[in-house]
Design a protein around this motif. Structure first.
Motif, short mmCIF file in Angstrom:
data_model
loop_
_atom_site.label_atom_id
_atom_site.label_comp_id
_atom_site.label_asym_id
_atom_site.label_seq_id
_atom_site.Cartn_x
_atom_site.Cartn_y
_atom_site.Cartn_z
N UNK A 1 -27.71 -13.42 -50.22
CA UNK A 1 -27.22 -12.04 -50.29
C UNK A 1 -28.11 -11.10 -49.46
N UNK A 2 -29.44 -11.29 -49.55
CA UNK A 2 -30.35 -10.45 -48.78
C UNK A 2 -30.14 -10.67 -47.28
N UNK A 3 -29.89 -11.93 -46.91
CA UNK A 3 -29.64 -12.21 -45.49
C UNK A 3 -28.36 -11.54 -45.03
N UNK A 4 -27.37 -11.48 -45.90
CA UNK A 4 -26.10 -10.82 -45.55
C UNK A 4 -26.32 -9.34 -45.30
N UNK A 5 -27.12 -8.68 -46.16
CA UNK A 5 -27.39 -7.26 -45.98
C UNK A 5 -28.17 -7.00 -44.69
N UNK A 6 -29.14 -7.85 -44.38
CA UNK A 6 -29.91 -7.69 -43.15
C UNK A 6 -28.99 -7.79 -41.94
N UNK A 7 -28.12 -8.79 -41.94
CA UNK A 7 -27.20 -8.97 -40.82
C UNK A 7 -26.25 -7.79 -40.70
N UNK A 8 -25.74 -7.29 -41.84
CA UNK A 8 -24.82 -6.16 -41.80
C UNK A 8 -25.50 -4.90 -41.28
N UNK A 9 -26.74 -4.66 -41.72
CA UNK A 9 -27.46 -3.48 -41.27
C UNK A 9 -27.78 -3.56 -39.77
N UNK A 10 -28.10 -4.76 -39.30
CA UNK A 10 -28.38 -4.92 -37.88
C UNK A 10 -27.14 -4.64 -37.03
N UNK A 11 -26.00 -5.14 -37.48
CA UNK A 11 -24.76 -4.90 -36.74
C UNK A 11 -24.38 -3.43 -36.79
N UNK A 12 -24.55 -2.80 -37.98
CA UNK A 12 -24.25 -1.37 -38.10
C UNK A 12 -25.16 -0.54 -37.20
N UNK A 13 -26.45 -0.89 -37.18
CA UNK A 13 -27.37 -0.17 -36.31
C UNK A 13 -27.03 -0.35 -34.85
N UNK A 14 -26.61 -1.57 -34.46
CA UNK A 14 -26.23 -1.82 -33.07
C UNK A 14 -25.01 -1.00 -32.68
N UNK A 15 -23.99 -0.99 -33.53
CA UNK A 15 -22.78 -0.23 -33.23
C UNK A 15 -23.05 1.27 -33.21
N UNK A 16 -24.05 1.71 -33.98
CA UNK A 16 -24.39 3.12 -33.99
C UNK A 16 -25.12 3.52 -32.72
N UNK A 17 -25.96 2.64 -32.21
CA UNK A 17 -26.80 2.99 -31.07
C UNK A 17 -26.11 2.77 -29.73
N UNK A 18 -25.04 1.96 -29.69
CA UNK A 18 -24.36 1.65 -28.42
C UNK A 18 -23.87 2.91 -27.70
#
Length: 228
Positions: A1-18
């Protein structure tokens, strides 16, 4: 579950910064070109300043200060050229400069072609819209193109258009196609809307897409001769 949150936050941060990254990259590219244009003027001014104030000239040569000065020099030059071009004397000087440039064989082709391209983007061609959709890279797929000129096929009399198809997200590169006029789909998009659509990778898309125009004059594919 923690790995899922890390991956989701990384993708969200990437889409935000693009969007910010693309904006910075495009403006950085433009500012770099402007700074390079003004760099010779700054170097010449600093060379003269070194004779009277070498310490000040040395301080202004360092890093980002030189770049900012070059950018300011370019903006001042562009403002002066724009002001001069709006005056009668300036128009005469520019006409003389154009006449000089077209006399140089290799320079004439590049200069005249670029000037026609910039003038084309400021006015609407006769018989079609500026922003169109064309089938590219193969039938069934459509992309945005800019009509740059119209012409007529010699034997058939068919009206053709030259269409520039820019690439995403950098619209300075692309492809040039000659397409029958009835094979392009006209749009009511402005050039600004089309450029925003291209640079954003389709994210800044208009609400409506015009229906496809059937191409009645599409040439049939060449037949491959049978192998003996």
């Amino acid at each position: 579950m923690r790995r899922f949150y890390v991956q989701r936050y990384l993708i969200t941060g990437l889409l935000t910064i693009i969007p910010l990254w693309v904006t910075v990259a495009v403006f950085g590219f433009v500012l770099h070109l402007l700074a390079e244009l003004g760099s010779p003027m700054v170097e010449g001014a600093l060379g003269g300043l070194r004779r009277f104030a070498p310490d000040l000239a040395g301080a202004l040569t360092h890093g980002w200060i030189n770049t900012v000065l070059a950018l300011i020099a370019t903006l001042l030059l562009l403002y002066f050229v724009g002001w001069l071009a709006s005056r009668v004397l300036g128009r005469r000087l520019l006409a003389g400069f154009d006449a000089l440039m077209v006399r140089i064989p290799m320079v004439r082709t590049i200069y005249d072609g670029t000037k026609k391209l910039t003038a084309m983007m400021q006015k609407k061609p006769s018989g079609t819209q500026r922003v169109v959709l064309v089938e590219f890279p193969h039938p069934g797929m459509r992309t945005i193109g800019f009509v740059t000129s119209t012409m007529r096929e010699q034997e058939t009399g068919r009206e053709m258009v030259a269409v520039f198809v820019p690439t995403t997200p950098n619209p300075t590169g692309g492809y040039l196609e000659i397409v029958p006029l009835d094979c392009v789909t006209p749009t009511d998009w402005t050039v600004d809307q089309a450029m925003a659509f291209i640079i954003s990778g389709g994210a800044a898309a208009p609400d409506n897409l015009p229906p496809s125009v059937p191409c009645s004059n599409r040439m049939p594919a060449p037949q491959t001769p049978p192998q003996p």
